[in-house]
Design a protein around this motif. Structure first.
Motif, PDB file in Angstrom:
ATOM      1  N   GLN A 179      -4.596  17.575  12.695  1.00  0.00           N
ATOM      2  CA  GLN A 179      -3.290  18.219  12.725  1.00  0.00           C
ATOM      3  C   GLN A 179      -2.205  17.206  12.377  1.00  0.00           C
ATOM      4  O   GLN A 179      -2.253  16.048  12.800  1.00  0.00           O
ATOM      5  CB  GLN A 179      -3.024  18.833  14.096  1.00  0.00           C
ATOM      6  N   PHE A 180      -1.217  17.666  11.618  1.00  0.00           N
ATOM      7  CA  PHE A 180      -0.053  16.841  11.287  1.00  0.00           C
ATOM      8  C   PHE A 180       0.646  16.443  12.579  1.00  0.00           C
ATOM      9  O   PHE A 180       0.784  17.235  13.500  1.00  0.00           O
ATOM     10  CB  PHE A 180       0.908  17.628  10.383  1.00  0.00           C
ATOM     11  N   ALA A 181       1.108  15.182  12.630  1.00  0.00           N
ATOM     12  CA  ALA A 181       1.820  14.667  13.804  1.00  0.00           C
ATOM     13  C   ALA A 181       3.110  13.988  13.349  1.00  0.00           C
ATOM     14  O   ALA A 181       3.212  13.533  12.200  1.00  0.00           O
ATOM     15  CB  ALA A 181       0.951  13.668  14.555  1.00  0.00           C
ATOM     16  N   SER A 182       4.081  13.884  14.236  1.00  0.00           N
ATOM     17  CA  SER A 182       5.360  13.277  13.861  1.00  0.00           C
ATOM     18  C   SER A 182       5.181  11.840  13.364  1.00  0.00           C
ATOM     19  O   SER A 182       5.933  11.383  12.508  1.00  0.00           O
ATOM     20  CB  SER A 182       6.348  13.331  15.029  1.00  0.00           C
ATOM     21  N   ALA A 183       4.181  11.120  13.860  1.00  0.00           N
ATOM     22  CA  ALA A 183       3.929   9.749  13.410  1.00  0.00           C
ATOM     23  C   ALA A 183       3.574   9.692  11.926  1.00  0.00           C
ATOM     24  O   ALA A 183       3.792   8.664  11.266  1.00  0.00           O
ATOM     25  CB  ALA A 183       2.813   9.120  14.240  1.00  0.00           C
ATOM     26  N   ASP A 184       3.054  10.785  11.378  1.00  0.00           N
ATOM     27  CA  ASP A 184       2.726  10.813   9.952  1.00  0.00           C
ATOM     28  C   ASP A 184       3.962  10.579   9.091  1.00  0.00           C
ATOM     29  O   ASP A 184       3.879   9.962   8.033  1.00  0.00           O
ATOM     30  CB  ASP A 184       2.079  12.147   9.564  1.00  0.00           C
ATOM     31  N   PHE A 185       5.103  11.054   9.544  1.00  0.00           N
ATOM     32  CA  PHE A 185       6.341  10.864   8.793  1.00  0.00           C
ATOM     33  C   PHE A 185       6.649   9.380   8.617  1.00  0.00           C
ATOM     34  O   PHE A 185       7.146   8.957   7.576  1.00  0.00           O
ATOM     35  CB  PHE A 185       7.496  11.578   9.484  1.00  0.00           C
ATOM     36  N   GLU A 186       6.338   8.577   9.620  1.00  0.00           N
ATOM     37  CA  GLU A 186       6.600   7.136   9.558  1.00  0.00           C
ATOM     38  C   GLU A 186       5.564   6.403   8.704  1.00  0.00           C
ATOM     39  O   GLU A 186       5.857   5.358   8.144  1.00  0.00           O
ATOM     40  CB  GLU A 186       6.608   6.543  10.973  1.00  0.00           C
ATOM     41  N   GLN A 187       4.353   6.932   8.616  1.00  0.00           N
ATOM     42  CA  GLN A 187       3.252   6.225   7.967  1.00  0.00           C
ATOM     43  C   GLN A 187       3.078   6.550   6.492  1.00  0.00           C
ATOM     44  O   GLN A 187       2.471   5.771   5.763  1.00  0.00           O
ATOM     45  CB  GLN A 187       1.942   6.527   8.700  1.00  0.00           C
ATOM     46  N   PHE A 188       3.585   7.690   6.021  1.00  0.00           N
ATOM     47  CA  PHE A 188       3.299   8.131   4.663  1.00  0.00           C
ATOM     48  C   PHE A 188       4.543   8.103   3.791  1.00  0.00           C
ATOM     49  O   PHE A 188       5.622   8.527   4.206  1.00  0.00           O
ATOM     50  CB  PHE A 188       2.673   9.533   4.672  1.00  0.00           C
ATOM     51  N   ASP A 189       4.360   7.604   2.562  1.00  0.00           N
ATOM     52  CA  ASP A 189       5.444   7.541   1.589  1.00  0.00           C
ATOM     53  C   ASP A 189       5.657   8.891   0.908  1.00  0.00           C
ATOM     54  O   ASP A 189       6.779   9.217   0.515  1.00  0.00           O
ATOM     55  CB  ASP A 189       5.119   6.488   0.518  1.00  0.00           C
ATOM     56  N   TYR A 190       4.580   9.632   0.733  1.00  0.00           N
ATOM     57  CA  TYR A 190       4.618  10.942   0.073  1.00  0.00           C
ATOM     58  C   TYR A 190       3.928  11.949   0.987  1.00  0.00           C
ATOM     59  O   TYR A 190       2.754  11.784   1.305  1.00  0.00           O
ATOM     60  CB  TYR A 190       3.889  10.915  -1.278  1.00  0.00           C
ATOM     61  N   ILE A 191       4.671  12.970   1.394  1.00  0.00           N
ATOM     62  CA  ILE A 191       4.103  14.076   2.156  1.00  0.00           C
ATOM     63  C   ILE A 191       4.210  15.302   1.250  1.00  0.00           C
ATOM     64  O   ILE A 191       5.312  15.758   0.937  1.00  0.00           O
ATOM     65  CB  ILE A 191       4.821  14.286   3.502  1.00  0.00           C
ATOM     66  N   VAL A 192       3.042  15.774   0.805  1.00  0.00           N
ATOM     67  CA  VAL A 192       2.976  16.821  -0.211  1.00  0.00           C
ATOM     68  C   VAL A 192       2.411  18.092   0.419  1.00  0.00           C
ATOM     69  O   VAL A 192       1.238  18.130   0.806  1.00  0.00           O
ATOM     70  CB  VAL A 192       2.095  16.375  -1.402  1.00  0.00           C
ATOM     71  N   CYS A 193       3.245  19.112   0.538  1.00  0.00           N
ATOM     72  CA  CYS A 193       2.859  20.372   1.170  1.00  0.00           C
ATOM     73  C   CYS A 193       2.410  21.385   0.125  1.00  0.00           C
ATOM     74  O   CYS A 193       2.827  21.340  -1.027  1.00  0.00           O
ATOM     75  CB  CYS A 193       4.034  20.932   1.969  1.00  0.00           C
ATOM     76  N   MET A 194       1.568  22.310   0.557  1.00  0.00           N
ATOM     77  CA  MET A 194       1.023  23.307  -0.354  1.00  0.00           C
ATOM     78  C   MET A 194       1.897  24.549  -0.501  1.00  0.00           C
ATOM     79  O   MET A 194       1.811  25.241  -1.506  1.00  0.00           O
ATOM     80  CB  MET A 194      -0.383  23.720   0.098  1.00  0.00           C
ATOM     81  N   ASP A 195       2.735  24.838   0.501  1.00  0.00           N
ATOM     82  CA  ASP A 195       3.601  26.017   0.393  1.00  0.00           C
ATOM     83  C   ASP A 195       4.835  25.863   1.277  1.00  0.00           C
ATOM     84  O   ASP A 195       4.964  24.889   2.027  1.00  0.00           O
ATOM     85  CB  ASP A 195       2.832  27.309   0.704  1.00  0.00           C
TER      86      ASP A 195
ATOM     87  N   MET B 207       0.850  -1.187   0.000  1.00  0.00           N
ATOM     88  CA  MET B 207       0.000   0.000   0.000  1.00  0.00           C
ATOM     89  C   MET B 207       0.888   1.240   0.000  1.00  0.00           C
ATOM     90  O   MET B 207       1.832   1.342   0.762  1.00  0.00           O
ATOM     91  CB  MET B 207      -0.911  -0.020   1.230  1.00  0.00           C
ATOM     92  N   ILE B 208       0.570   2.175  -0.859  1.00  0.00           N
ATOM     93  CA  ILE B 208       1.274   3.449  -0.962  1.00  0.00           C
ATOM     94  C   ILE B 208       0.435   4.485  -0.225  1.00  0.00           C
ATOM     95  O   ILE B 208      -0.775   4.566  -0.429  1.00  0.00           O
ATOM     96  CB  ILE B 208       1.454   3.840  -2.443  1.00  0.00           C
ATOM     97  N   HIS B 209       1.081   5.268   0.630  1.00  0.00           N
ATOM     98  CA  HIS B 209       0.381   6.250   1.455  1.00  0.00           C
ATOM     99  C   HIS B 209       0.802   7.667   1.080  1.00  0.00           C
ATOM    100  O   HIS B 209       1.990   7.981   1.063  1.00  0.00           O
ATOM    101  CB  HIS B 209       0.674   6.008   2.931  1.00  0.00           C
ATOM    102  N   VAL B 210      -0.208   8.522   0.800  1.00  0.00           N
ATOM    103  CA  VAL B 210       0.013   9.903   0.387  1.00  0.00           C
ATOM    104  C   VAL B 210      -0.676  10.825   1.388  1.00  0.00           C
ATOM    105  O   VAL B 210      -1.841  10.620   1.726  1.00  0.00           O
ATOM    106  CB  VAL B 210      -0.571  10.158  -1.025  1.00  0.00           C
ATOM    107  N   LEU B 211       0.042  11.847   1.848  1.00  0.00           N
ATOM    108  CA  LEU B 211      -0.523  12.836   2.761  1.00  0.00           C
ATOM    109  C   LEU B 211      -0.338  14.231   2.176  1.00  0.00           C
ATOM    110  O   LEU B 211       0.774  14.623   1.822  1.00  0.00           O
ATOM    111  CB  LEU B 211       0.170  12.771   4.126  1.00  0.00           C
ATOM    112  N   PHE B 212      -1.437  14.964   2.058  1.00  0.00           N
ATOM    113  CA  PHE B 212      -1.398  16.359   1.638  1.00  0.00           C
ATOM    114  C   PHE B 212      -1.465  17.230   2.881  1.00  0.00           C
ATOM    115  O   PHE B 212      -2.260  16.962   3.791  1.00  0.00           O
ATOM    116  CB  PHE B 212      -2.578  16.682   0.715  1.00  0.00           C
ATOM    117  N   VAL B 213      -0.645  18.290   2.922  1.00  0.00           N
ATOM    118  CA  VAL B 213      -0.555  19.146   4.112  1.00  0.00           C
ATOM    119  C   VAL B 213      -0.711  20.611   3.717  1.00  0.00           C
ATOM    120  O   VAL B 213      -0.085  21.084   2.768  1.00  0.00           O
ATOM    121  CB  VAL B 213       0.798  18.952   4.833  1.00  0.00           C
ATOM    122  N   CYS B 214      -1.562  21.318   4.469  1.00  0.00           N
ATOM    123  CA  CYS B 214      -1.664  22.774   4.348  1.00  0.00           C
ATOM    124  C   CYS B 214      -1.705  23.357   5.762  1.00  0.00           C
ATOM    125  O   CYS B 214      -1.351  22.680   6.720  1.00  0.00           O
ATOM    126  CB  CYS B 214      -2.870  23.190   3.495  1.00  0.00           C
TER     127      CYS B 214
END
Length: 157
Positions: free
Chosen positions: A73-89, A1-8
């Motif tokens: 809210q974004f949490a440090s655990a997200d870094f471990e769970q997501f393959d792609y963290i895509v920020c808006m700015d 499974m590929i995990h993608v997180l969008f962040v703003c």
């Protein structure tokens, strides 16, 4: 499974729009069992709230579901769970790096996926009111991200 997180910033305008658009594109391609998408904000002001009315109206116009979406809210655990963290700015990138403790994360900005665009950040429609522009950028960015995922993970899109 590929995990993608969008962040703003607040997780009510840009990142939930990107989450909904990406989910829609993934479902259209029948890849929902291969790619999971979520979104988060760097701030906590809107935690638990649905996407902004402007985002919801635009997604309704395009027939894209945002059912069961709520700001978090974004949490440090997200870094471990997501393959792609895509920020808006750039501000989102800096805030995510503060949470995860430095430069160790492989973060990207959505606009980095669109090198032909003159804008280098997705403008925040919470302040500009221009949800159409954000949708155009998010739609193109999600297409580019899907191509990248296809290339990096040998998926048939």
């Amino acid at each position: 499974m590929i995990h993608v997180l969008f962040v703003c910033l607040g997780n009510i305008c840009r990142s939930p729009m990107a989450e909904a658009v990406m989910r829609h594109k993934i479902e259209q391609r029948g890849l929902q069992d291969r790619i999971r998408v979520d979104s988060a904000g760097t701030g906590n002001w809107h935690v638990g709230k649905p996407p902004h009315e402007g985002t919801r109206q635009l997604l309704d116009e395009y027939g894209i579901s945002y059912a069961n979406m709520a700001a978090r809210q974004f949490a440090s655990a997200d870094f471990e769970q997501f393959d792609y963290i895509v920020c808006m700015d750039d501000s989102n990138v800096a805030n995510v790096r503060k949470v995860i403790g430095g430069e160790k994360a492989d973060l990207l900005k959505l606009m980095d996926l669109l090198p032909d665009e003159t804008l280098r950040e997705v403008p925040d429609p919470y302040y500009t009111g221009n949800f159409e522009e954000v949708y155009r950028l998010v739609d193109a960015g999600c297409d580019a991200l899907l191509k990248r995922i296809e290339s990096e993970h040998s998926l048939s899109l």
